[in-house]
Design an enzyme around this catalytic site. Structure first.
Site, PDB file in Angstrom:
ATOM      1  N   LEU A 140      40.536  39.012  36.913  1.00 24.61           N
ATOM      2  CA  LEU A 140      40.376  40.458  36.916  1.00 24.61           C
ATOM      3  C   LEU A 140      40.900  41.090  38.203  1.00 24.61           C
ATOM      4  O   LEU A 140      41.528  42.149  38.185  1.00 24.61           O
ATOM      5  CB  LEU A 140      38.898  40.821  36.717  1.00 24.61           C
ATOM      6  CG  LEU A 140      38.288  40.415  35.371  1.00 24.61           C
ATOM      7  CD1 LEU A 140      36.811  40.779  35.333  1.00 24.61           C
ATOM      8  CD2 LEU A 140      39.029  41.084  34.221  1.00 24.61           C
ATOM      9  N   PHE A 150      38.400  38.792  50.330  1.00 22.12           N
ATOM     10  CA  PHE A 150      36.988  38.441  50.437  1.00 22.12           C
ATOM     11  C   PHE A 150      36.365  38.027  49.112  1.00 22.12           C
ATOM     12  O   PHE A 150      35.268  37.485  49.086  1.00 22.12           O
ATOM     13  CB  PHE A 150      36.209  39.628  51.012  1.00 22.12           C
ATOM     14  CG  PHE A 150      36.699  40.051  52.365  1.00 22.12           C
ATOM     15  CD1 PHE A 150      36.325  39.353  53.510  1.00 22.12           C
ATOM     16  CD2 PHE A 150      37.546  41.137  52.507  1.00 22.12           C
ATOM     17  CE1 PHE A 150      36.782  39.732  54.748  1.00 22.12           C
ATOM     18  CE2 PHE A 150      38.002  41.525  53.749  1.00 22.12           C
ATOM     19  CZ  PHE A 150      37.628  40.819  54.879  1.00 22.12           C
ATOM     20  N   LYS A 206      32.323  36.110  40.291  1.00 24.51           N
ATOM     21  CA  LYS A 206      32.929  36.498  41.559  1.00 24.51           C
ATOM     22  C   LYS A 206      32.952  35.287  42.484  1.00 24.51           C
ATOM     23  O   LYS A 206      31.907  34.701  42.786  1.00 24.51           O
ATOM     24  CB  LYS A 206      32.154  37.655  42.187  1.00 24.51           C
ATOM     25  CG  LYS A 206      32.181  38.918  41.335  1.00 24.51           C
ATOM     26  CD  LYS A 206      31.552  40.088  42.043  1.00 24.51           C
ATOM     27  CE  LYS A 206      31.609  41.329  41.147  1.00 24.51           C
ATOM     28  NZ  LYS A 206      32.989  41.723  40.864  1.00 24.51           N
ATOM     29  N   ASP A 209      32.063  49.616  48.732  1.00 25.61           N
ATOM     30  CA  ASP A 209      33.366  49.680  48.059  1.00 25.61           C
ATOM     31  C   ASP A 209      33.296  50.587  46.836  1.00 25.61           C
ATOM     32  O   ASP A 209      33.737  50.220  45.739  1.00 25.61           O
ATOM     33  CB  ASP A 209      33.842  48.282  47.667  1.00 25.61           C
ATOM     34  CG  ASP A 209      35.356  48.218  47.482  1.00 25.61           C
ATOM     35  OD1 ASP A 209      36.044  49.171  47.918  1.00 25.61           O
ATOM     36  OD2 ASP A 209      35.848  47.232  46.916  1.00 25.61           O
TER      37      ASP A 209
END
Length: 373
Positions: free
Chosen positions: A16, A21, A41, A139
């Site tokens: 994706l 990071f 993730k 973010d």
């Protein structure tokens, strides 16, 4: 794309996003029936960052503890599990079906003020929840806000950069002074304020990012392309948008260059928006003058039901405003009496016709000699 199963369970089917990071994958859970989709993730990948595994593990544990605080809140993805695989660290989160806000913010296309107010209301609610749990998202940007397909609600995603609001109290003579430590600067250009670039994010750093999204929606211009005041660093944008002075003032305070000059919390922004929200609701109410005497709660219900009710839906009961009056028994009685009288008159008339001799029709016709008389 990874061929092997992560944690001998999760099959990656799509990449994706990929950054320094965090790497994000769409995966299938092979342990469960129907292989449901989830998001994985890859936290601080060793191929991108030369950080000792002990430090990465400590940071990973801190992040998972932070995400667990969000619990089962409906407007953020649920943290399903987390694991370590070959000294790499992974978060498994709920997959949210929908499209990102980026697809709605097209260059040159401007949202209306009411649309942006609704956007702020929804995302500020989420930020209030996140901040109240001692977390900073760090973010907030259009690609991290999804409009959920199931109910059209906005959902804030990608908490891979989330940071606890950490302070340490140290003694300075007789007073306790909060000391903030710098962290890695994480964020996206255009949405990241100056203090976050220096590695010192605040809760209202997220408010700055949301304010920049609002400006992008109002102007149709990406934040990195907006001019700045060289002396103050403030964003120059109002000449590109159609907004009233009160709403522009709220947006400007959300995106002040110095964090001390911004709203301190999401709740404070919502309170500033409240008069504008009330005016917006009042404008909508003016289209329904018959309901002006209702309370605010009833008025909201009237508006909601009027907008959402199917156009072809048949009423299940007769409303009070029906053509049938409330004293219907009296009226029905009168109608029955009138009809009964008419019936008696007709019956009497036909009875007389039967008893009396038939008239001589021929005698009643005019003769040629008396037509013009």
């Amino acid at each position: 794309m990874l061929i092997k199963l992560l944690s001998e369970r999760y099959q990656v089917v799509q990449v994706l996003s990929q950054g320094t990071f965090c790497k994000t994958y769409m995966a299938e859970d092979t342990y469960l029936p129907h292989r449901p989709t989830c998001v994985i993730k890859h936290f601080l990948p060793s191929s991108e960052l030369s950080i000792p595994v002990e430090i990465r593990r400590r940071l990973f544990n801190r992040e998972t503890q932070a995400l667990q605080k969000l619990g089962d809140y409906d407007l953020v993805p649920h943290l399903l599990t987390y694991f370590e695989d070959d000294q790499e660290f992974y978060l498994v989160q709920q997959f949210i079906a929908g499209h990102t806000l980026s697809t709605e913010l097209q260059p040159g296309y401007c949202w209306t003020q009411s649309q942006v107010i609704q956007l702020l209301r929804e995302v500020l609610e989420i930020l209030h929840f996140v901040h109240s749990h001692g977390l900073i998202h760090r973010d907030v940007k259009p690609s991290n806000i999804i409009r959920r397909t199931s109910d059209n609600r906005l959902v804030l995603i990608d908490f891979g950069a989330v940071k606890p609001i950490l302070t340490q109290l140290v003694k300075n003579q007789k007073n306790l002074v909060p000391i903030e430590y710098s962290t890695i600067a994480i964020g996206t250009p255009g949405y990241m304020p100056s203090e976050q670039q220096r590695g010192r994010p605040k809760p209202n750093s997220d408010i700055y990012a949301l304010g920049m999204i609002a400006i992008q929606a109002l102007t149709g211009v990406h934040p990195t392309q907006l001019p700045e005041n060289r002396k103050t660093g403030e964003i120059i944008w109002q000449h590109l948008a159609e907004v009233n002075v009160e709403f522009a003032a709220v947006i400007n305070r959300m995106v002040r260059y110095h964090f001390q000059d911004r709203y301190k919390s999401a709740k404070e922004v919502l309170e500033a928006l409240l008069p504008l929200i009330n005016n917006q609701d009042a404008t909508l109410l003016s289209k329904f003058p018959s309901h002006n005497n209702l309370s605010a709660y009833q008025s909201h219900a009237v508006i909601s039901s009027t907008i959402s009710a199917p156009l072809l839906e048949k009423p299940t009961s007769i409303p009070e405003t029906s053509v049938i009056p409330k004293n219907s028994p009296l009226v029905v009685g009168l109608l029955i009496g009138v009809v009964s009288g008419l019936i008696l008159m007709v019956v009497s008339y036909w009875s007389l016709q039967i008893i009396s001799p038939e008239p001589n029709i021929q005698n009643s016709l005019p003769t040629p000699g008396n037509i013009n008389r």
